[in-house]
Write an enzyme that holds these catalytic residues in place. Structure first.
Site, PDB file in Angstrom:
ATOM      1  CG  ASP A 133      12.021  -2.341 -16.938  1.00 31.71           C
ATOM      2  OD1 ASP A 133      10.932  -1.897 -17.345  1.00 31.71           O
ATOM      3  OD2 ASP A 133      12.273  -2.513 -15.735  1.00 31.71           O
TER       4      ASP A 133
ATOM      5  CB  SER B 260     -23.986  13.260 -12.365  1.00 30.76           C
ATOM      6  OG  SER B 260     -25.063  14.177 -12.403  1.00 30.76           O
TER       7      SER B 260
ATOM      8  NE  ARG C   2     -20.062  14.277 -14.741  1.00 29.42           N
ATOM      9  CZ  ARG C   2     -20.636  15.275 -14.077  1.00 29.42           C
ATOM     10  NH1 ARG C   2     -19.908  16.031 -13.281  1.00 29.42           N
ATOM     11  NH2 ARG C   2     -21.925  15.514 -14.192  1.00 29.42           N
TER      12      ARG C   2
ATOM     13  CE  LYS D 171     -21.660   6.859  -8.672  1.00 29.20           C
ATOM     14  NZ  LYS D 171     -20.520   7.594  -8.118  1.00 29.20           N
TER      15      LYS D 171
ATOM     16  CB  CYS E 178       9.350  10.182  18.315  1.00 28.49           C
ATOM     17  SG  CYS E 178      11.013   9.626  18.769  1.00 28.49           S
TER      18      CYS E 178
ATOM     19  CE  LYS F 148     -24.233   1.079 -17.592  1.00 29.13           C
ATOM     20  NZ  LYS F 148     -23.024   1.436 -18.386  1.00 29.13           N
TER      21      LYS F 148
END
Length: 657
Positions: A35, A80, A132, A111, A418, A282
């Site tokens: 910072d 997809s 997307r 995933k 409450c 894949k």
């Protein structure tokens, strides 16, 4: 070293520190040191704004808010994947691949349950990011994505154009922090991390997105000028050299190895910082992907294994009631330990009384629990065939298990709440509201300071705030002497606030700042308001019978009376500084539009209300008058269409006398 070189050196240092912290998860410097360095860069850029660049670490805080998102047509569609749910379906996929390919290997990835995005770089500089959408067309969320620390703003040795696809998410840890903050602020909680990520990424104000601590993990190259790769795993390794956070991508050669890794991932998914709703399988060789091609919906070279929600029976040992920071009673099931989705489960959520009643859940029952991506398991059903004859239906307590105050059901929902003004479980929430801008407006008393005061045992009720000393406050973490003195001054100043602010600060249900102002003007003192019956309250504009009952019950509570006396002893003002509302405009509703020349709109609103009238923000058939100033907009147009009476500012002043 000239100023340009100094600024560039600072940027490189800060970017490297961010990479180590947000991508490698291996911080090398403290937050304080980071910072401090960032502030140094901010000061130099403020002095030399012509040297500010889009990839500077100072630009991650969020730019200007926008009115709407622009559409982005994806140059390479974000497809997809077809889901598979069983070993048989996975084997059928593998067989189709092997019939058309040689030397088959697969990349198998977790995933991530988030929101898919495309990131575009030109000459190594991040220029655009899009959701997307439907795969072909998404939304431009570039400014929000700039706030994501794990997304590099500049790449070294990158191709001329690069588009990568990733998943934006909120880690479980940051999701919990976000919901805690929303809880303190009295805001609706997010249901799960994915909803939180989606809502954050589509914020019109990037500064809001910046506070949500989004993360992004990359899993594909969509387009890369001049870069050629034989395999997907090599492409992902390359992205790691560019300092992206990249999805874990082990390579497996056989169906058996793929299945084993999917099972292992399922058992270990709780160890990941993000929610996982499946595994992606894949084909690794990119040339063979081109041969296989795609259907109208999915690529033929990949599938997504979906983990079924695992369910198991266990015994319900007890129901424990927790009281949240907003006073809501939440029942939690204590169950016999059972292994579920890779973790040992001993607790499960029961949501609320309606949920318990609907499923007839009783202590001692055999219940079915499941964990389908949720952080907390839930009870799905009851095996009534195993129930003991002497079991009884379960009901939440009628008094708060923490402070003993009465419990009331929300008139517009299922929550049991409450009513205690000094309930310890709600203390932090009460204090944050008490100090908020619409209430006592105590500058410097935000959620972090409130929590620090409570954790240190310095404050147990709002009245304790006025007993604090500068020395006590200065002893808190991140609170210096000057900050402590300023807070004490702000507390002292708040003692003279108008009664309306104190009424709002009490947090009486349905009594916000507007109702508090009305009550303050009408009754003039807190003691008069405390003595008012429900019938007397309902005569006041905007105070209905339900609100009147809430007010009467709140003042009748012993906890409320104790708080009021402690605040009286602390010297707070219990009187209205405004005159009692007149009746010149009683029963009339006004809408203000455009710019007024002789007073501000807030002053006009105040004067109308002091004369007994109401001010609304929208035009309707119930509107009595529309006051139109210069450059009046759509409200004037709507009023004219409805045939309402239009007043000038001068005509309003004449009505006000």
């Amino acid at each position: 070293m000239d100023i340009n070189e100094t600024i560039q050196s600072l940027r490189e240092t800060l970017n490297e520190w961010s990479y180590q912290y947000y991508v490698l998860d291996q911080p090398t410097v403290s937050d304080f040191e980071y910072d401090k360095k960032l502030r140094e860069l901010e000061q130099l850029e403020e002095a030399h704004p012509e040297l500010i660049t889009p990839d500077s670490p100072t630009q991650r805080v969020g730019g200007q808010a926008i009115s709407a998102f622009q559409q982005v047509i994806h140059e390479v569609p974000l497809q997809s994947l077809q889901d598979v749910f069983s070993e048989e379906e996975l084997a059928a996929f593998d067989q189709r691949i092997r019939e058309n390919s040689e030397a088959v290997s697969y990349v198998v990835e977790p995933k991530v349950d988030g929101l898919s995005v495309a990131l575009e770089y030109v000459d190594g500089v991040f220029v655009r990011g899009a959701t997307r959408g439907d795969g072909a067309v998404g939304e431009d969320v570039t400014e929000n994505l700039r706030t994501v620390r794990s997304i590099p703003m500049r790449l070294e040795h990158a191709p001329h154009r690069l588009i990568v696809r990733g998943e934006c998410y909120i880690s479980r840890e940051n999701f919990q922090k976000l919901n805690d903050e929303r809880d303190l602020a009295g805001e609706t909680l997010f249901a799960n991390p994915r909803n939180a990520a989606a809502g954050s990424l589509r914020q019109l104000d990037p500064k809001v997105a910046a506070k949500r601590r989004l993360d992004c993990i990359i899993f594909n190259i969509q387009l890369s000028d001049g870069s050629q790769f034989d395999t997907d795993s090599a492409a992902l390794d390359y992205l790691e050299t560019l300092k992206f956070k990249v999805i874990p991508h082990p390579v497996r050669d056989t169906l058996s190895e793929v299945s084993q890794w999917i099972a292992q991932l399922g058992d270990e998914r709780e160890q990941y910082p993000f929610d996982i709703d499946g595994a992606v399988v894949k084909l690794n060789r990119l040339a063979e992907r081109s041969v296989l091609g795609e259907t109208s919906k999915f690529p033929r070279w990949a599938v997504a294994w979906k983990y079924p929600p695992e369910q198991k029976p266990t015994k319900l040992l007890d129901i424990v009631v927790q009281v949240g920071r907003t006073g809501v009673l939440t029942p939690k099931a204590v169950v016999e330990a059972v292994r579920l989705a890779g973790t040992t489960v001993t607790n499960a959520t029961l949501h609320n009384q309606d949920f318990i009643t609907e499923k007839d859940i009783r202590i001692g029952d055999t219940v079915i629990v499941q964990k389908a991506g949720e952080i907390i398991p839930q009870v799905v059903s009851v095996d009534a065939s195993k129930r003991h004859e002497d079991s009884n239906p379960y009901f939440l307590p009628s008094t708060c298990p923490v402070c003993g105050a009465p419990v009331e059901r929300d008139e517009d929902g299922v929550a049991m709440r409450c009513t205690g003004a000094e309930c310890p479980a709600q203390l932090v929430r009460h204090l944050v509201h008490f100090a908020s801008r619409d209430a006592m407006d105590i500058e410097g008393l935000g959620p972090a300071v409130v929590k620090a005061l409570v954790d240190a045992g310095l404050v147990k009720t709002p009245a304790d705030l006025y007993q604090l000393t500068a020395e006590e406050v200065a002893g808190l973490e991140r609170m210096g002497k000057k900050s402590a003195q300023n807070l004490i001054k702000a507390l002292e100043k708040s003692k003279s606030n108008d009664l309306s602010r104190l009424l709002c600060a009490f947090g009486i249900r349905q009594v916000g700042s507007r109702a508090a102002q009305t009550l303050s003007r009408e009754f003039q003192t807190l003691d008069r308001l405390m003595g008012a019956a429900a019938e007397e309250l309902t005569v006041v504009d905007d105070i209905g019978s339900v609100t009147a009952e809430f007010i009467v019950k709140w003042f009748a509570s012993s906890q409320s009376q104790h708080l009021i006396e402690a605040l009286r002893e602390a010297g707070l003002n219990f009187r209205s500084t405004e005159e009692k509302a007149g009746d010149a405009l009683k029963g009339l509703t006004f809408v203000l539009t455009g710019t007024l020349s002789q007073m501000t709109r807030s002053e006009a609103k105040k004067r109308i209300e002091q004369a007994g009238g109401k001010v609304s923000g929208s035009v309707s058939k119930k509107t009595s008058y529309v006051v139109a100033g210069e450059e009046a907009g759509s409200k004037l147009t709507k009023a004219q269409a409805l045939g309402l009476t239009i007043l000038s500012e001068q005509q309003l002043l004449e009505m006000l006398g």
